[in-house]
Design a protein around this motif. Structure first.
Motif, short mmCIF file in Angstrom:
data_model
loop_
_atom_site.label_atom_id
_atom_site.label_comp_id
_atom_site.label_asym_id
_atom_site.label_seq_id
_atom_site.Cartn_x
_atom_site.Cartn_y
_atom_site.Cartn_z
N SER A 20 0.83 -1.20 0.00
CA SER A 20 0.00 0.00 0.00
C SER A 20 0.87 1.25 0.00
CB SER A 20 -0.96 -0.01 1.19
OG SER A 20 -0.27 -0.17 2.40
N TRP A 23 -1.92 7.54 -2.73
CA TRP A 23 -2.62 7.51 -4.02
C TRP A 23 -1.90 8.31 -5.10
CZ3 TRP A 23 -4.32 11.71 -6.74
CH2 TRP A 23 -4.34 12.92 -6.06
N GLY A 26 0.22 6.98 -8.18
CA GLY A 26 -0.39 6.42 -9.39
C GLY A 26 -0.17 7.33 -10.58
N THR A 39 -3.43 -1.01 -9.74
CA THR A 39 -3.67 -0.70 -8.33
C THR A 39 -5.16 -0.75 -8.01
OG1 THR A 39 -3.97 1.70 -8.58
CG2 THR A 39 -1.70 0.89 -8.40
N ARG A 47 -3.70 3.58 -1.93
CA ARG A 47 -3.91 2.53 -2.93
C ARG A 47 -3.06 1.34 -2.53
NH1 ARG A 47 -3.43 5.17 -8.94
NH2 ARG A 47 -4.78 6.94 -8.55
N CYS A 48 -3.30 0.22 -3.19
CA CYS A 48 -2.39 -0.91 -3.06
C CYS A 48 -2.27 -1.57 -4.43
CB CYS A 48 -2.85 -1.91 -2.00
SG CYS A 48 -4.32 -2.85 -2.42
N MET A 49 -1.24 -2.36 -4.58
CA MET A 49 -1.07 -3.11 -5.81
C MET A 49 -2.13 -4.19 -5.85
SD MET A 49 1.32 -1.65 -7.49
CE MET A 49 1.47 -2.83 -8.82
N LYS A 50 -2.78 -4.35 -7.01
CA LYS A 50 -3.76 -5.42 -7.17
C LYS A 50 -3.09 -6.75 -6.85
CE LYS A 50 -6.89 -3.35 -10.53
NZ LYS A 50 -7.37 -3.39 -11.93
N CYS A 59 1.42 -9.85 -5.89
CA CYS A 59 1.36 -8.56 -6.55
C CYS A 59 1.15 -8.76 -8.05
CB CYS A 59 2.65 -7.79 -6.30
SG CYS A 59 2.73 -6.21 -7.17
#
Length: 119
Positions: A20, A23, A26, A39, A47-50, A59
């Motif tokens: 995380s 934001w 990005g 993300t 945000r976090c990496m999907k 990740c």
């Protein structure tokens, strides 16, 4: 010749932590660089990496096979937590968290790094 990078045969941290970050990192924000499409929003400011916010974690930017050969598909544009997680500390001592995670997938502990002599 580049120095050996232990992350290229490990990658376990990319499957262990929620990655995380603010934001604004990005690429849909002014000055941002992390591909926003990789993300997900956590809060209005984070945000976090999907793939890193669910179990099992992985990740979305991680390529390859963990514990064998891995790479980050967005290495030059990776978020701050990835840039700041050290395999070794300034004195050359391995990060104990790395060694703990590596042991969990059968990799040996990291060696101490020799420190250059002060000029």
């Amino acid at each position: 010749m580049d120095a050996y990078n232990p992350c290229l045969d490990c990658g376990i941290c990319c499957t262990h932590f929620r990655i995380s970050f603010y934001w604004g990192e990005g690429d849909d924000a002014p000055g941002g660089f992390v591909p926003a499409g990789m993300t997900e929003q956590l809060t209005p400011h984070l945000r976090c990496m999907k793939g890193s916010n669910e179990l099992p974690r992985r990740c979305s930017a991680l390529g390859g096979e963990v514990g064998k050969q891995v790479f980050c598909t967005i290495y030059e544009n990776r978020p701050t937590p990835c840039r700041e997680f050290p395999t070794h500390f300034e004195d050359g001592t391995p990060n104990p968290k790395c060694d703990e995670l590596r042991a969990g997938i059968g990799l040996p502990p990291l060696p101490h790094l020799p420190m250059p002599h002060a000029a």
